[in-house]
Write a protein that holds these residues in place. Structure first.
Motif, PDB file in Angstrom:
ATOM      1  N   PRO A 188       0.804  -1.226   0.000  1.00  0.00           N
ATOM      2  CA  PRO A 188       0.000   0.000   0.000  1.00  0.00           C
ATOM      3  C   PRO A 188       0.839   1.280   0.000  1.00  0.00           C
ATOM      4  O   PRO A 188       0.468   2.266  -0.635  1.00  0.00           O
ATOM      5  N   LEU A 189       1.988   1.257   0.690  1.00  0.00           N
ATOM      6  CA  LEU A 189       2.848   2.443   0.701  1.00  0.00           C
ATOM      7  C   LEU A 189       3.441   2.714  -0.673  1.00  0.00           C
ATOM      8  O   LEU A 189       3.531   3.868  -1.112  1.00  0.00           O
ATOM      9  N   GLU A 190       3.848   1.671  -1.358  1.00  0.00           N
ATOM     10  CA  GLU A 190       4.397   1.848  -2.709  1.00  0.00           C
ATOM     11  C   GLU A 190       3.341   2.389  -3.660  1.00  0.00           C
ATOM     12  O   GLU A 190       3.639   3.197  -4.546  1.00  0.00           O
ATOM     13  N   GLU A 191       2.095   1.950  -3.488  1.00  0.00           N
ATOM     14  CA  GLU A 191       1.017   2.442  -4.344  1.00  0.00           C
ATOM     15  C   GLU A 191       0.677   3.897  -4.058  1.00  0.00           C
ATOM     16  O   GLU A 191       0.189   4.611  -4.936  1.00  0.00           O
ATOM     17  N   ARG A 192       0.930   4.377  -2.831  1.00  0.00           N
ATOM     18  CA  ARG A 192       0.552   5.740  -2.431  1.00  0.00           C
ATOM     19  C   ARG A 192       1.733   6.700  -2.419  1.00  0.00           C
ATOM     20  O   ARG A 192       1.714   7.711  -1.734  1.00  0.00           O
ATOM     21  N   GLY A 193       2.760   6.383  -3.145  1.00  0.00           N
ATOM     22  CA  GLY A 193       3.887   7.308  -3.249  1.00  0.00           C
ATOM     23  C   GLY A 193       4.876   7.236  -2.119  1.00  0.00           C
ATOM     24  O   GLY A 193       5.704   8.133  -1.954  1.00  0.00           O
ATOM     25  N   GLY A 194       4.810   6.193  -1.286  1.00  0.00           N
ATOM     26  CA  GLY A 194       5.810   5.992  -0.242  1.00  0.00           C
ATOM     27  C   GLY A 194       5.476   6.583   1.110  1.00  0.00           C
ATOM     28  O   GLY A 194       6.296   6.512   2.028  1.00  0.00           O
ATOM     29  N   MET A 195       4.281   7.165   1.271  1.00  0.00           N
ATOM     30  CA  MET A 195       3.935   7.781   2.554  1.00  0.00           C
ATOM     31  C   MET A 195       2.439   7.670   2.803  1.00  0.00           C
ATOM     32  O   MET A 195       1.643   7.861   1.894  1.00  0.00           O
ATOM     33  N   MET A 196       2.077   7.367   4.056  1.00  0.00           N
ATOM     34  CA  MET A 196       0.676   7.311   4.470  1.00  0.00           C
ATOM     35  C   MET A 196       0.539   7.925   5.844  1.00  0.00           C
ATOM     36  O   MET A 196       1.390   7.711   6.723  1.00  0.00           O
ATOM     37  N   ALA A 197      -0.522   8.688   6.050  1.00  0.00           N
ATOM     38  CA  ALA A 197      -0.811   9.219   7.378  1.00  0.00           C
ATOM     39  C   ALA A 197      -1.141   8.068   8.314  1.00  0.00           C
ATOM     40  O   ALA A 197      -1.690   7.037   7.893  1.00  0.00           O
ATOM     41  N   LEU A 198      -0.816   8.238   9.587  1.00  0.00           N
ATOM     42  CA  LEU A 198      -1.039   7.161  10.546  1.00  0.00           C
ATOM     43  C   LEU A 198      -2.525   6.840  10.688  1.00  0.00           C
ATOM     44  O   LEU A 198      -2.888   5.700  10.979  1.00  0.00           O
ATOM     45  N   GLN A 246       6.329   6.005   6.426  1.00  0.00           N
ATOM     46  CA  GLN A 246       6.889   6.164   5.089  1.00  0.00           C
ATOM     47  C   GLN A 246       7.976   5.132   4.849  1.00  0.00           C
ATOM     48  O   GLN A 246       8.536   4.556   5.786  1.00  0.00           O
ATOM     49  N   LEU A 247       8.245   4.900   3.581  1.00  0.00           N
ATOM     50  CA  LEU A 247       9.300   3.962   3.205  1.00  0.00           C
ATOM     51  C   LEU A 247      10.658   4.561   3.553  1.00  0.00           C
ATOM     52  O   LEU A 247      10.859   5.775   3.470  1.00  0.00           O
ATOM     53  N   GLN A 248      11.604   3.693   3.921  1.00  0.00           N
ATOM     54  CA  GLN A 248      12.966   4.173   4.195  1.00  0.00           C
ATOM     55  C   GLN A 248      13.592   4.772   2.939  1.00  0.00           C
ATOM     56  O   GLN A 248      14.403   5.699   3.019  1.00  0.00           O
ATOM     57  N   SER A 249      13.182   4.259   1.792  1.00  0.00           N
ATOM     58  CA  SER A 249      13.735   4.750   0.519  1.00  0.00           C
ATOM     59  C   SER A 249      13.092   6.053   0.067  1.00  0.00           C
ATOM     60  O   SER A 249      13.511   6.628  -0.936  1.00  0.00           O
ATOM     61  N   HIS A 250      12.095   6.484   0.800  1.00  0.00           N
ATOM     62  CA  HIS A 250      11.395   7.714   0.421  1.00  0.00           C
ATOM     63  C   HIS A 250      12.311   8.907   0.671  1.00  0.00           C
ATOM     64  O   HIS A 250      12.727   9.164   1.798  1.00  0.00           O
ATOM     65  N   SER A 251      12.611   9.630  -0.382  1.00  0.00           N
ATOM     66  CA  SER A 251      13.579  10.716  -0.297  1.00  0.00           C
ATOM     67  C   SER A 251      12.888  12.034   0.045  1.00  0.00           C
ATOM     68  O   SER A 251      11.919  12.425  -0.599  1.00  0.00           O
ATOM     69  N   GLU A 252      13.442  12.711   1.060  1.00  0.00           N
ATOM     70  CA  GLU A 252      12.920  14.015   1.423  1.00  0.00           C
ATOM     71  C   GLU A 252      13.220  15.047   0.346  1.00  0.00           C
ATOM     72  O   GLU A 252      12.413  15.946   0.084  1.00  0.00           O
ATOM     73  N   GLU A 253      14.371  14.901  -0.303  1.00  0.00           N
ATOM     74  CA  GLU A 253      14.732  15.825  -1.384  1.00  0.00           C
ATOM     75  C   GLU A 253      13.749  15.714  -2.543  1.00  0.00           C
ATOM     76  O   GLU A 253      13.399  16.725  -3.179  1.00  0.00           O
ATOM     77  N   GLU A 254      13.301  14.488  -2.820  1.00  0.00           N
ATOM     78  CA  GLU A 254      12.321  14.305  -3.905  1.00  0.00           C
ATOM     79  C   GLU A 254      10.992  14.970  -3.555  1.00  0.00           C
ATOM     80  O   GLU A 254      10.333  15.558  -4.424  1.00  0.00           O
ATOM     81  N   LEU A 280      -2.880  12.671  -3.454  1.00  0.00           N
ATOM     82  CA  LEU A 280      -2.616  12.408  -2.043  1.00  0.00           C
ATOM     83  C   LEU A 280      -3.712  13.030  -1.185  1.00  0.00           C
ATOM     84  O   LEU A 280      -4.565  13.764  -1.679  1.00  0.00           O
ATOM     85  N   SER A 281      -3.648  12.752   0.105  1.00  0.00           N
ATOM     86  CA  SER A 281      -4.575  13.410   1.031  1.00  0.00           C
ATOM     87  C   SER A 281      -4.150  14.855   1.223  1.00  0.00           C
ATOM     88  O   SER A 281      -2.976  15.204   1.050  1.00  0.00           O
TER      89      SER A 281
END
Length: 318
Positions: A188-198, A246-254, A280-281
């Motif tokens: 689900p995280l990969e489908e939502r761009g690497g981040m989900m609200a808790l 969020q995924l560990q690979s999710h880049s803040e710079e991106e 996104l939300s």
């Protein structure tokens, strides 16, 4: 009927209910015992709120004049319905009907709950069977098929959900729960761009767990253990207090680059507009814009129309 003396139809006021006054003879000496041995009244009144009094008065007067009860043999006493097993007398009339309706409703609820539990067990067994097949044939099926199967499992429910009954309490329970959350949240995280609200994670996980619901406190404690278990996800808390997974690979710079590019392309954006562009939300979109603002790439205009973000021209021209 033999104790009835006379009838009087009373309609003294058009605003009051119609009444029939029934006068009685004095009680005989050989009177059978009843609720009251004697009374100071020699009559009783019948009130009619919704018509019918004229017909009733006519028929009762007719019976008193004909005295047909004197020529009718004494009827046999009406037997009461008794349950032979329990020996209890069943209620009749409206009370009996209401009691039967209530008993049937309770029986229907019991049957529905038992059927639901049977179906739930069948679904859990099915999901467990599919999970075992995925493990056994890990090399025979493609990665896409594995992800698809896992999404089916998530929609049907988690096979063998981690509970306090099966894994105890305290740290061990939260460790096992964190491992399971890491498995089910990856796709689900990969489908939502690497981040989900808790909050989204909470709804997704509890929908998959079925009747074994998870408390918010247990979810937060389990998510805090992602990094210590070297899971590919982590719990992040923004400056505003918003918590996300969020995924560990999710880049803040991106994230910052995406926010800057979209705002520059459109000239200005609100959190709602940015959310529509990225799918996104609104909550996560606003956090991305605030992060880009914190890094100096965006600036804001907070007016009565709402919060709108613009490119920071001082930063770009420097």
């Amino acid at each position: 009927m033999a104790i009835l003396s006379s009838l009087i139809y009373d309609r003294t006021s058009p605003l009051s209910c119609a009444k029939i006054v029934v006068h009685l003879h004095a009680s005989p000496a050989n009177k059978e015992p009843g609720p009251y041995q004697q009374s100071k009244f020699s009559y009783f009144k019948l009130s009619f709120k919704e018509h019918g009094q004229i017909e009733f008065f006519r028929r009762l007067t007719e019976e008193l004049s004909q005295k047909r009860w004197e020529s009718t043999p004494m009827s046999q006493p009406i037997p009461t319905a008794t349950n032979s097993q329990t020996g209890r007398t069943r209620a009749v009339g409206i009370v009996g009907i209401e009691r039967k309706i209530e008993e049937r409703r309770k029986e229907t609820e019991k049957i529905s709950q038992s059927k639901l539990m049977v179906k739930a067990k069948e679904m859990v067994e099915l999901s467990r069977s599919i999970a075992n097949k995925i493990k056994d044939k890990q090399g025979d099926i493609t990665e896409d098929e594995t992800i698809r199967f896992k999404s089916y499992l998530l929609s049907m429910g988690i096979a063998n959900p981690v509970t306090r009954e099966t894994h105890g309490s305290g740290t061990h329970y939260h460790l096992q729960l964190a491992k399971q959350l890491g498995d089910i949240l990856l796709a689900p995280l990969e489908e939502r761009g690497g981040m989900m609200a808790l909050t989204e994670v909470y709804c997704l996980v509890n929908r998959a767990r079925g009747m074994e619901l998870l408390s918010p406190e247990d979810l937060v404690n389990a998510c805090k253990m992602f990094e210590s278990l070297k899971q590919p996800l982590r719990l992040r808390i923004f400056d505003s207090g918003v918590m996300v997974v969020q995924l560990q690979s999710h880049s803040e710079e991106e994230m910052i680059s995406s926010a800057l590019d979209n705002v520059t392309d459109k000239g200005s954006l609100t959190a709602e507009e940015f959310a529509k562009l990225l799918g996104l939300s609104v909550l996560l979109s606003k956090e991305r814009l605030l992060l880009a603002e914190k890094m100096g790439h965006l600036c804001r205009d907070d007016s009565v129309e709402g919060l709108r973000f613009y490119p920071n021209l001082f930063n770009s021209q420097a």
